[in-house]
Design a protein around this motif. Structure first.
Motif, PDB file in Angstrom:
ATOM      1  N   GLY A   1       0.794  -1.219   0.000  1.00  0.00           N
ATOM      2  CA  GLY A   1       0.000   0.000   0.000  1.00  0.00           C
ATOM      3  C   GLY A   1       0.831   1.276   0.000  1.00  0.00           C
ATOM      4  O   GLY A   1       0.337   2.340   0.370  1.00  0.00           O
ATOM      5  N   MET A   2       2.086   1.173  -0.402  1.00  0.00           N
ATOM      6  CA  MET A   2       2.931   2.368  -0.469  1.00  0.00           C
ATOM      7  C   MET A   2       2.509   3.219  -1.655  1.00  0.00           C
ATOM      8  O   MET A   2       1.817   2.747  -2.564  1.00  0.00           O
ATOM      9  CB  MET A   2       4.404   1.973  -0.585  1.00  0.00           C
ATOM     10  N   ARG A   3       2.940   4.462  -1.627  1.00  0.00           N
ATOM     11  CA  ARG A   3       2.553   5.419  -2.669  1.00  0.00           C
ATOM     12  C   ARG A   3       3.814   6.024  -3.275  1.00  0.00           C
ATOM     13  O   ARG A   3       4.661   6.567  -2.568  1.00  0.00           O
ATOM     14  CB  ARG A   3       1.701   6.491  -2.010  1.00  0.00           C
ATOM     15  N   CYS A   4       3.942   5.924  -4.594  1.00  0.00           N
ATOM     16  CA  CYS A   4       5.092   6.505  -5.290  1.00  0.00           C
ATOM     17  C   CYS A   4       4.925   8.026  -5.307  1.00  0.00           C
ATOM     18  O   CYS A   4       3.940   8.543  -5.829  1.00  0.00           O
ATOM     19  CB  CYS A   4       5.208   5.958  -6.707  1.00  0.00           C
ATOM     20  N   VAL A   5       5.900   8.735  -4.709  1.00  0.00           N
ATOM     21  CA  VAL A   5       5.804  10.187  -4.599  1.00  0.00           C
ATOM     22  C   VAL A   5       6.822  10.919  -5.476  1.00  0.00           C
ATOM     23  O   VAL A   5       6.751  12.136  -5.616  1.00  0.00           O
ATOM     24  CB  VAL A   5       5.944  10.652  -3.131  1.00  0.00           C
TER      25      VAL A   5
ATOM     26  N   LEU B   1       9.077   5.955  -2.494  1.00  0.00           N
ATOM     27  CA  LEU B   1       7.745   5.527  -2.098  1.00  0.00           C
ATOM     28  C   LEU B   1       7.496   5.924  -0.650  1.00  0.00           C
ATOM     29  O   LEU B   1       8.344   5.669   0.215  1.00  0.00           O
ATOM     30  CB  LEU B   1       7.599   4.012  -2.243  1.00  0.00           C
ATOM     31  N   ALA B   2       6.363   6.560  -0.411  1.00  0.00           N
ATOM     32  CA  ALA B   2       5.981   6.956   0.940  1.00  0.00           C
ATOM     33  C   ALA B   2       5.486   5.734   1.694  1.00  0.00           C
ATOM     34  O   ALA B   2       4.743   4.912   1.163  1.00  0.00           O
ATOM     35  CB  ALA B   2       4.883   8.022   0.902  1.00  0.00           C
ATOM     36  N   VAL B   3       5.930   5.649   2.939  1.00  0.00           N
ATOM     37  CA  VAL B   3       5.483   4.595   3.834  1.00  0.00           C
ATOM     38  C   VAL B   3       4.487   5.262   4.771  1.00  0.00           C
ATOM     39  O   VAL B   3       4.868   6.052   5.623  1.00  0.00           O
ATOM     40  CB  VAL B   3       6.674   4.012   4.620  1.00  0.00           C
ATOM     41  N   GLY B   4       3.210   5.005   4.606  1.00  0.00           N
ATOM     42  CA  GLY B   4       2.189   5.681   5.397  1.00  0.00           C
ATOM     43  C   GLY B   4       1.681   6.913   4.664  1.00  0.00           C
ATOM     44  O   GLY B   4       1.961   7.128   3.489  1.00  0.00           O
ATOM     45  N   PRO B   5       0.954   7.752   5.391  1.00  0.00           N
ATOM     46  CA  PRO B   5       0.278   8.874   4.736  1.00  0.00           C
ATOM     47  C   PRO B   5       1.188  10.010   4.286  1.00  0.00           C
ATOM     48  O   PRO B   5       0.784  10.845   3.486  1.00  0.00           O
ATOM     49  CB  PRO B   5      -0.699   9.368   5.811  1.00  0.00           C
ATOM     50  N   SER B   6       2.437  10.078   4.799  1.00  0.00           N
ATOM     51  CA  SER B   6       3.314  11.170   4.386  1.00  0.00           C
ATOM     52  C   SER B   6       4.752  10.667   4.281  1.00  0.00           C
ATOM     53  O   SER B   6       5.052   9.543   4.671  1.00  0.00           O
ATOM     54  CB  SER B   6       3.253  12.330   5.386  1.00  0.00           C
ATOM     55  N   VAL B   7       5.639  11.508   3.785  1.00  0.00           N
ATOM     56  CA  VAL B   7       7.048  11.139   3.685  1.00  0.00           C
ATOM     57  C   VAL B   7       7.803  11.483   4.965  1.00  0.00           C
ATOM     58  O   VAL B   7       8.996  11.219   5.076  1.00  0.00           O
ATOM     59  CB  VAL B   7       7.725  11.806   2.466  1.00  0.00           C
ATOM     60  N   ALA B   8       7.119  12.053   5.957  1.00  0.00           N
ATOM     61  CA  ALA B   8       7.778  12.479   7.195  1.00  0.00           C
ATOM     62  C   ALA B   8       8.447  11.317   7.919  1.00  0.00           C
ATOM     63  O   ALA B   8       9.442  11.512   8.605  1.00  0.00           O
ATOM     64  CB  ALA B   8       6.783  13.172   8.108  1.00  0.00           C
ATOM     65  N   GLY B   9       7.915  10.133   7.784  1.00  0.00           N
ATOM     66  CA  GLY B   9       8.493   8.972   8.455  1.00  0.00           C
ATOM     67  C   GLY B   9       9.577   8.294   7.659  1.00  0.00           C
ATOM     68  O   GLY B   9      10.050   7.233   8.031  1.00  0.00           O
TER      69      GLY B   9
END
Length: 157
Positions: free
Chosen positions: A44-48, A63-71
């Protein structure tokens, strides 16, 4: 009775280098598009972000892990040629974990601090990384077998 605490020696070392957080973990892959699809579908990662970086010899995706790239992110790295660093890595090791990257406040200062501590860095001066960041790498033989990347994000990132 209260205890006074002082910073742990390791904390002082981290502070002296300017480490801020884990930036990303890099994974070498043979086929970038297939790997992006896999991590999106399975985890469920998202390519940002995607880009081709000829200087580093890679086509890459963050790829973002979770809802944002902050983590932090997962970085997928596919070689542009068999003789690029990632191409050679894949030939030696196959696909898999290639690096751990840390965000630093100032990559030149972090590199100098690590050199002062006896570590070898791959570049004399920082180079361009993902999204115009400035990067350098600690030689894996000086970091317990792990390729450590230092990342100073571009202004505004």
């Amino acid at each position: 009775m209260t205890e006074e605490t002082s910073p742990e020696p390791a904390a002082e070392l981290v502070t002296g280098i300017g480490l801020l957080r884990i930036d990303h973990v890099g994974v070498a892959v043979a086929d970038l598009d297939a790997a992006i699809a896999f991590y999106e579908r399975v985890f469920g990662m998202r390519c940002v972000h995607t880009e081709t970086n000829p200087e580093q010899g890679v086509r890459e995706a963050m790829l973002a892990v979770g809802p944002s790239v902050a983590g932090g992110c997962l970085q997928l790295l596919a070689p542009l040629s068999a003789d690029s660093p990632i191409g050679k890595f894949l030939d030696r090791n196959g696909p898999g974990l290639q690096q751990v990257a840390y965000t630093v406040a100032d990559v030149a200062a972090a590199s100098a601090a690590l050199r002062d501590r006896g570590l070898r860095l791959l570049y004399d001066t920082p180079r361009r990384g993902t999204a115009d960041s400035r990067i350098n790498f600690v030689h894996p033989k000086d970091a317990g077998g792990v390729l450590v990347e230092l990342v100073e994000p571009a202004p505004g990132h």
